[in-house]
Each structure stands twice: as C-alpha cells, then as structure tokens.
Motif scaffolding. Structure first.
Motif, PDB file in Angstrom:
ATOM      1  N   VAL A 138       0.801  -1.235   0.000  1.00  0.00           N
ATOM      2  CA  VAL A 138       0.000   0.000   0.000  1.00  0.00           C
ATOM      3  C   VAL A 138       0.830   1.280   0.000  1.00  0.00           C
ATOM      4  O   VAL A 138       0.346   2.337  -0.412  1.00  0.00           O
ATOM      5  CB  VAL A 138      -0.956   0.031   1.218  1.00  0.00           C
ATOM      6  N   ASP A 139       2.048   1.226   0.476  1.00  0.00           N
ATOM      7  CA  ASP A 139       2.830   2.460   0.630  1.00  0.00           C
ATOM      8  C   ASP A 139       3.252   3.031  -0.725  1.00  0.00           C
ATOM      9  O   ASP A 139       3.717   2.297  -1.605  1.00  0.00           O
ATOM     10  CB  ASP A 139       4.079   2.209   1.484  1.00  0.00           C
ATOM     11  N   ARG A 140       3.087   4.323  -0.862  1.00  0.00           N
ATOM     12  CA  ARG A 140       3.529   5.024  -2.070  1.00  0.00           C
ATOM     13  C   ARG A 140       4.621   6.048  -1.755  1.00  0.00           C
ATOM     14  O   ARG A 140       5.160   6.692  -2.637  1.00  0.00           O
ATOM     15  CB  ARG A 140       2.331   5.709  -2.742  1.00  0.00           C
ATOM     16  N   SER A 141       4.922   6.212  -0.475  1.00  0.00           N
ATOM     17  CA  SER A 141       6.044   7.044  -0.043  1.00  0.00           C
ATOM     18  C   SER A 141       6.567   6.463   1.261  1.00  0.00           C
ATOM     19  O   SER A 141       5.839   5.781   1.987  1.00  0.00           O
ATOM     20  CB  SER A 141       5.609   8.505   0.165  1.00  0.00           C
ATOM     21  N   ARG A 142       7.829   6.718   1.552  1.00  0.00           N
ATOM     22  CA  ARG A 142       8.432   6.191   2.773  1.00  0.00           C
ATOM     23  C   ARG A 142       7.972   7.006   3.975  1.00  0.00           C
ATOM     24  O   ARG A 142       7.973   8.242   3.937  1.00  0.00           O
ATOM     25  CB  ARG A 142       9.963   6.217   2.666  1.00  0.00           C
ATOM     26  N   GLU A 143       7.587   6.313   5.049  1.00  0.00           N
ATOM     27  CA  GLU A 143       7.151   7.005   6.266  1.00  0.00           C
ATOM     28  C   GLU A 143       8.278   7.856   6.850  1.00  0.00           C
ATOM     29  O   GLU A 143       8.025   8.889   7.462  1.00  0.00           O
ATOM     30  CB  GLU A 143       6.666   5.989   7.303  1.00  0.00           C
ATOM     31  N   ILE A 144       9.502   7.414   6.698  1.00  0.00           N
ATOM     32  CA  ILE A 144      10.678   8.170   7.131  1.00  0.00           C
ATOM     33  C   ILE A 144      11.446   8.563   5.868  1.00  0.00           C
ATOM     34  O   ILE A 144      12.066   7.719   5.214  1.00  0.00           O
ATOM     35  CB  ILE A 144      11.567   7.332   8.069  1.00  0.00           C
ATOM     36  N   SER A 145      11.409   9.831   5.517  1.00  0.00           N
ATOM     37  CA  SER A 145      11.917  10.265   4.214  1.00  0.00           C
ATOM     38  C   SER A 145      13.405   9.995   4.021  1.00  0.00           C
ATOM     39  O   SER A 145      13.857   9.740   2.906  1.00  0.00           O
ATOM     40  CB  SER A 145      11.644  11.759   4.022  1.00  0.00           C
ATOM     41  N   ILE A 168       8.833  -1.927  12.139  1.00  0.00           N
ATOM     42  CA  ILE A 168       9.064  -1.256  13.424  1.00  0.00           C
ATOM     43  C   ILE A 168       9.884   0.016  13.250  1.00  0.00           C
ATOM     44  O   ILE A 168       9.499   1.080  13.738  1.00  0.00           O
ATOM     45  CB  ILE A 168       9.759  -2.209  14.413  1.00  0.00           C
ATOM     46  N   THR A 169      11.006  -0.042  12.556  1.00  0.00           N
ATOM     47  CA  THR A 169      11.896   1.120  12.523  1.00  0.00           C
ATOM     48  C   THR A 169      11.406   2.218  11.596  1.00  0.00           C
ATOM     49  O   THR A 169      11.581   3.405  11.874  1.00  0.00           O
ATOM     50  CB  THR A 169      13.322   0.713  12.107  1.00  0.00           C
ATOM     51  N   ARG A 170      10.757   1.840  10.477  1.00  0.00           N
ATOM     52  CA  ARG A 170      10.252   2.836   9.535  1.00  0.00           C
ATOM     53  C   ARG A 170       8.734   2.927   9.557  1.00  0.00           C
ATOM     54  O   ARG A 170       8.140   3.750   8.871  1.00  0.00           O
ATOM     55  CB  ARG A 170      10.732   2.502   8.119  1.00  0.00           C
ATOM     56  N   SER A 171       8.114   2.070  10.316  1.00  0.00           N
ATOM     57  CA  SER A 171       6.649   2.012  10.403  1.00  0.00           C
ATOM     58  C   SER A 171       6.017   1.768   9.037  1.00  0.00           C
ATOM     59  O   SER A 171       4.987   2.352   8.686  1.00  0.00           O
ATOM     60  CB  SER A 171       6.092   3.292  11.026  1.00  0.00           C
ATOM     61  N   ASP A 172       6.615   0.870   8.279  1.00  0.00           N
ATOM     62  CA  ASP A 172       6.177   0.576   6.922  1.00  0.00           C
ATOM     63  C   ASP A 172       4.848  -0.189   6.930  1.00  0.00           C
ATOM     64  O   ASP A 172       4.737  -1.259   7.528  1.00  0.00           O
ATOM     65  CB  ASP A 172       7.267  -0.248   6.227  1.00  0.00           C
ATOM     66  N   ARG A 256      15.998   0.665  17.435  1.00  0.00           N
ATOM     67  CA  ARG A 256      16.407   1.204  16.138  1.00  0.00           C
ATOM     68  C   ARG A 256      15.337   2.103  15.515  1.00  0.00           C
ATOM     69  O   ARG A 256      15.395   2.419  14.332  1.00  0.00           O
ATOM     70  CB  ARG A 256      16.751   0.059  15.173  1.00  0.00           C
ATOM     71  N   GLN A 257      14.364   2.519  16.309  1.00  0.00           N
ATOM     72  CA  GLN A 257      13.282   3.380  15.824  1.00  0.00           C
ATOM     73  C   GLN A 257      13.832   4.641  15.148  1.00  0.00           C
ATOM     74  O   GLN A 257      14.697   5.328  15.701  1.00  0.00           O
ATOM     75  CB  GLN A 257      12.394   3.784  17.011  1.00  0.00           C
ATOM     76  N   LEU A 258      13.343   4.909  13.943  1.00  0.00           N
ATOM     77  CA  LEU A 258      13.831   6.064  13.183  1.00  0.00           C
ATOM     78  C   LEU A 258      13.014   7.328  13.411  1.00  0.00           C
ATOM     79  O   LEU A 258      13.480   8.426  13.111  1.00  0.00           O
ATOM     80  CB  LEU A 258      13.832   5.728  11.685  1.00  0.00           C
TER      81      LEU A 258
END
Length: 336
Positions: A138-145, A168-172, A256-258
């Motif tokens: 579903v993702d069309r952009s990264r949660e962490i740019s 977990i780290t990028r919340s993808d 490792r949370q971003l």
C-alpha cells in the motif's frame, strides 16, 4: 450476503452497548466475539496517589487534559501510563490509562510479538523468504523520508526479518500487512488474550476496508489503551514477553526506531528510548522504555491531537515526566 448483513447488524448492536467486537474468519465461516476491554491493573504493580496526582498535573499543565474533537468520531481523550522501574516493585501511574483509543502504527508492535513468537516456536525462521502480494503493497512514499530502503512492491521477495525491521523502525505499512498475513490475526489475538489485553486485538490491516480480506472489512478499527501498551513494554524490559529471546529481539527492534519526533525531543541525549510511534489523522502516539543508565521507566501516551499541533506539548510532557522520575528516585535514595 445475508451472513455478512447479519454480522454487521450484530456488531452494531454489540458496539452500542460499549463492548468490543472481534470477527474471526475461518474458511466460509465467520465468528463474532465480544468482550469488555480488560482494564484491571495487574497485581505486580504498586500504585502511588502522589505519583498519579503529579502526572495529572503535568497533563493539565501541557493542555492535554481535555476532550478533543476527532471529526466524524466525535470526541476523544488521551490515554497515558507511566511505570517507574527503579524500585523493588514497579510503580504504575497514569491519566485515563484505561481509555481505549486508536493506536495508529503503535499496534504494529503486537504483530511483531506474534511473528517472533512463531519464530521462537520453530514455525519458520527470520531468514525465510516472503513474496509480497497485492493489495498488501500500500505504501507510495516512505514514512521516514531519509530512510534509503526502497518501498516493497508486489512480487518482491524479502525475508521475514527485513519485514520486521521495516515495520518497526520505519513504520512501513506494506511490511505490516505482509506480517499480519504471516502471523494470522487469530494467532495474534490468542497471544493478546493470554496476557489479558482484551480490547486491544489486532482487527485490521493498514489498507482501506474495500481492500480488506473477506470478513475483516466490517470489523471495528483496532484500539488499545495505555495500560496494555505499557504492560507490553514492561514485559519486554523484564524478558517476560513470550520468552527472553522474543523480548530481547523486540527491544533490539524498538531501539532502532527512526521516528524521534514525538516524546524523544523531551529526553536528554544520554537517554536510550526503545519505542514505537504511531500517527494518523487526529492521532499522535508514542510508547516505549526510557533508560539513561541511572533511571528507567516505561511511558505509553496516546493522544487524539494532530501531530503538528501536539509536538511541542509532547516534548514538554516528556521532559517533565523524565524530571519527575529523577526527582522521585533522588528523594527515595537520599540519606535520611
């Protein structure tokens, strides 16, 4: 069609009584379960009226002790829990800690728990491959740019471990959808029930209802409360979440949370924060373990306030709670 219509009507009737509804789909059958959220404080926590009062004052001072408008959902209040881990017995405090609220991506940590549990039980390995299938991508952009890892797409082959780290780290969201399928919602919720976290069941993927699996397109949205989220972190800190291996794997992922834009800015640079954030529409949340080498505590905060409006308040609240924990333990350990 008749069955789904009947289930929809039953769910609405049950929810009107303030109860939580869970629909489990197995083959051609649908099962509806309902129960009140479990909000009894576990007996291994100590309570302290002064601690509670101090937390309530902080919440009031930063302007979070209100009912907030959440659009079509009406009004909502925060859910906060703090566990002081510095004594012989953990001390639990909070403000509306038993209030169930939309957790956004925080509930991905419950999914990770079940995946690691199944790995620990030998069902599959972290290195096993998984083929991504639509509509999970579903993702069309990264949660962490600034994270360089590409979006996962239909037909990509990735490992379970890679999906866990992305979730977990990028919340993808795409990774989360894949892992929800691998874990199985009934399995996740069986583990949740074993820890008495009724009301916090994982009901939805991170996609629109029209793209949900049959039977899950009409269930309630996932909710949780600060009590359950804080208890989850407490078990990680004490190596009691499923097993020591699962607990330590979870802590490594959370470390490792971003996304460090919510409670993190209120903490000193020397503090390590093992946490999972979540944000969507009106909701801004952060849950984790703070450890600066001297003091440690768990904090779980869910707010029904848009991120751009609540960030300064989160920073102030986080800093003041850190100072409160330091003060409590300085006084407690000072010479008499």
């Amino acid at each position: 069609m008749f069955l789904l219509s009947y289930i929809r009507s039953a769910c609405h009737a049950i929810q009107a009584q303030g109860l939580k509804v869970i629909v489990i789909v197995a083959g051609c059958s649908c099962f509806v379960f309902y129960a009140k959220g479990q909000t009894t404080l576990p007996g291994y926590y100590k309570t302290d009226k002064k601690f509670n009062d101090e937390l309530k004052q902080i919440v009031a001072d930063v302007g979070l002790d209100s009912m907030f408008n959440v659009g079509d959902d009406g009004t909502e209040k925060i859910s906060l829990a703090v566990i002081d881990l510095n004594g012989k017995q953990p001390v639990f405090g909070g403000v509306y800690y038993d209030n169930f609220i939309y957790p956004a991506s925080v509930y991905k940590m419950y999914v990770a728990m079940e995946i690691l549990k199944q790995v620990d039980n030998g069902k599959y390995a972290l290195t096993d491959p998984h083929i991504v299938a639509s509509p999970n991508d579903v993702d069309r952009s990264r949660e962490i740019s600034f994270d360089p890892r590409p979006l996962i797409m239909n037909n990509d082959t990735v490992t379970v471990n890679y999906l866990l780290d992305l979730m977990i780290t990028r919340s993808d969201n795409s990774a989360a959808n894949c892992l929800i399928d691998i874990a199985g919602r009934p399995n996740i919720n069986k583990t949740m029930a074993a820890y008495r976290w009724a009301g916090s069941e994982v009901t939805r993927k991170f996609l629109s209802r029209k793209r949900e699996d049959p039977g899950y397109d009409t269930v309630r949205s996932t909710e949780t409360c600060a009590l359950h989220a804080a208890d989850f972190m407490y078990k990680i800190q004490n190596n009691q979440l499923v097993s020591p291996w699962v607990s330590m794997q979870m802590k490594a992922l959370l470390g490792r949370q971003l996304d460090n834009t919510k409670l993190s800015p209120g903490l000193p640079a020397k503090a390590m924060f093992y946490h999972k954030t979540g944000w969507w529409s009106y909701y801004t949340n952060d849950v984790g373990i703070v450890d600066d080498g001297r003091i440690k505590y768990v904090i779980a905060l869910f707010t029904p306030v848009r991120e751009e409006k609540v960030r300064p308040r989160l920073k102030e609240l986080s800093g003041r709670i850190y100072d409160l924990i330091v003060k409590r333990n300085t006084i407690k350990n000072s010479p008499r």
